[in-house]
Scaffold this active site. Structure first.
Site, PDB file in Angstrom:
ATOM      1  N   GLU A 125       8.901  52.098  30.904  1.00  0.00           N
ATOM      2  CA  GLU A 125       7.609  52.384  31.541  1.00  0.00           C
ATOM      3  C   GLU A 125       6.615  51.262  31.248  1.00  0.00           C
ATOM      4  O   GLU A 125       5.810  50.895  32.101  1.00  0.00           O
ATOM      5  CB  GLU A 125       7.042  53.722  31.035  1.00  0.00           C
ATOM      6  CG  GLU A 125       7.825  54.932  31.490  1.00  0.00           C
ATOM      7  CD  GLU A 125       7.748  55.169  32.978  1.00  0.00           C
ATOM      8  OE1 GLU A 125       8.350  54.362  33.730  1.00  0.00           O
ATOM      9  OE2 GLU A 125       7.123  56.146  33.411  1.00  0.00           O
TER      10      GLU A 125
ATOM     11  N   THR B  45       0.666  52.727  39.716  1.00  0.00           N
ATOM     12  CA  THR B  45       0.244  53.317  38.435  1.00  0.00           C
ATOM     13  C   THR B  45      -0.614  52.342  37.633  1.00  0.00           C
ATOM     14  O   THR B  45      -1.621  52.712  37.029  1.00  0.00           O
ATOM     15  CB  THR B  45       1.491  53.730  37.615  1.00  0.00           C
ATOM     16  OG1 THR B  45       2.186  54.720  38.365  1.00  0.00           O
ATOM     17  CG2 THR B  45       1.116  54.312  36.264  1.00  0.00           C
TER      18      THR B  45
HETATM   19  N1  HSE Z   1       0.297  59.680  32.646  1.00  0.00           N
HETATM   20  C1  HSE Z   1       0.574  58.628  33.575  1.00  0.00           C
HETATM   21  C2  HSE Z   1      -0.719  58.276  34.305  1.00  0.00           C
HETATM   22  C3  HSE Z   1       1.620  59.101  34.545  1.00  0.00           C
HETATM   23  O1  HSE Z   1      -1.417  59.204  34.724  1.00  0.00           O
HETATM   24  O2  HSE Z   1      -1.027  57.101  34.447  1.00  0.00           O
HETATM   25  C4  HSE Z   1       1.999  58.073  35.566  1.00  0.00           C
HETATM   26  O3  HSE Z   1       2.940  58.662  36.481  1.00  0.00           O
END
Ligand code: HSE
Length: 315
Positions: free
Chosen positions: A137, A190
């Protein structure tokens, strides 16, 4: 470490996930039955990790093994096990949109790590694979959040109680809980969706947020659907990110009026999701959201799912 090298290839599936679950930014997530990604991994004579091919990505993902998060994580795991001499070739079939907020990178990475672990005769547990998936990630979006990879790897509903040290709790899932997920065709990476969030929060907002997180977890333990629904409110992140999602508040109204327990952003968006107490209602809500978006001139993909208790599996 002893490993079993008799297997020469393996074909696996890893699920999409909904992270944050509205109030639990970076700490809550659950796995979906569908969609998900598939990895076919084959042993090769020559050492090193190669990407043989990728389908379903419209050419967006790198084939260079050092740049592709799946191969990079697999290589990282092999190095950790002192098995750099092993060679594998990876075929990745993407069955979900990239940058959708449904844990697309997490599903691919988890599929890759699950596959190499199976190929080696499962030297590591799923929990031991988690730090490698978190690394993926970090490579994919610049931050190693675990709220997609933990449920993708462990299945079910997970809580990241702590990142340092990593402490992940599997939460119970009430039997009637179903989910409607819709991906509106707009691009919200993201990395960008994380950049726009404020770093500081007001104490009064934090009080609302941790009350809701505790309420949601409580509701999961007691199968109190009304408590689950009223706890799914986000005063910290959603007001900022909702701006990027077309028709967000109209879609919420539509879903709640149709009988959803709750409605919110899936992960960092632009996908949205609603919880319901039946598959029929989740199916109706997915259709209505898609119809609404269609009328607004926005294409979408719609999904209906239970909460996936299994996580990744061999096909
Ligand atoms: N917790 C992360 C965000 C998840 O909200 O950026 C990304 O899918």
């Amino acid at each position: 470490m002893m490993v079993d090298l008799r297997n020469s290839n393996v074909h696996v599936f890893a699920p999409a996930t909904v992270a944050n679950v509205v109030c639990g930014f970076d700490i809550l997530g659950f796995a979906l039955d569908e969609p998900g990604d598939e990895v076919i991994m084959q042993r090769t004579q020559e050492s090193g990790v190669r990407i043989a091919s990728i389908t379903g990505d419209d050419g967006r993902l790198p084939l260079d093994p050092a740049k592709n998060t799946v191969s990079a994580c697999v290589q990282h795991l092999l190095t950790h096990l002192g098995m750099e001499n092993i060679g594998v070739s990876i075929t990745l079939h993407k069955h979900m949109p990239i940058g959708s907020g449904m844990g697309s990178s997490a599903a691919s990475t988890v599929a890759g790590l699950f596959a190499i672990n199976e190929l080696l005769g499962t030297p590591l547990s799923r929990a031991q694979l988690l730090p490698f998936a978190i690394k993926g990630e970090e490579l994919a979006c610049g931050h190693g959040h675990a709220d997609n990879v933990a449920p993708a790897l462990l299945g079910g509903f997970t809580l990241i109680r702590s990142y340092e040290p990593l402490d992940v709790i599997s939460l119970p899932v009430p039997t009637e809980l179903h989910c409607s997920v819709v991906f509106p065709h707009v691009d919200v990476p993201t990395r960008e969706a994380r950049r726009m969030i404020r770093n500081k929060v007001e104490l009064k907002d934090a009080v609302v947020q941790w009350g809701n997180i505790a309420g949601l977890v409580s509701g999961l333990y007691t199968s109190d659907y009304a408590l689950i629904g009223r706890s799914m409110e986000d005063v910290l992140i959603e007001p900022t990110r909702a701006i990027l999602i077309p028709e967000f508040y109209a879609l919420r109204q539509l879903a709640m009026q149709a009988g959803a327990l709750s409605f919110g952003i899936s992960g960092s968006g632009p996908s949205v999701f609603a919880f319901t107490r039946s598959r029929e209602l989740a199916t109706q809500i997915t259709s209505r959201i898609q119809e609404h978006l269609d009328k607004a001139g926005i294409g979408s993909n719609g999904y209906v799912s239970g909460v996936n208790a299994t996580g990744p599996k061999k096909l």
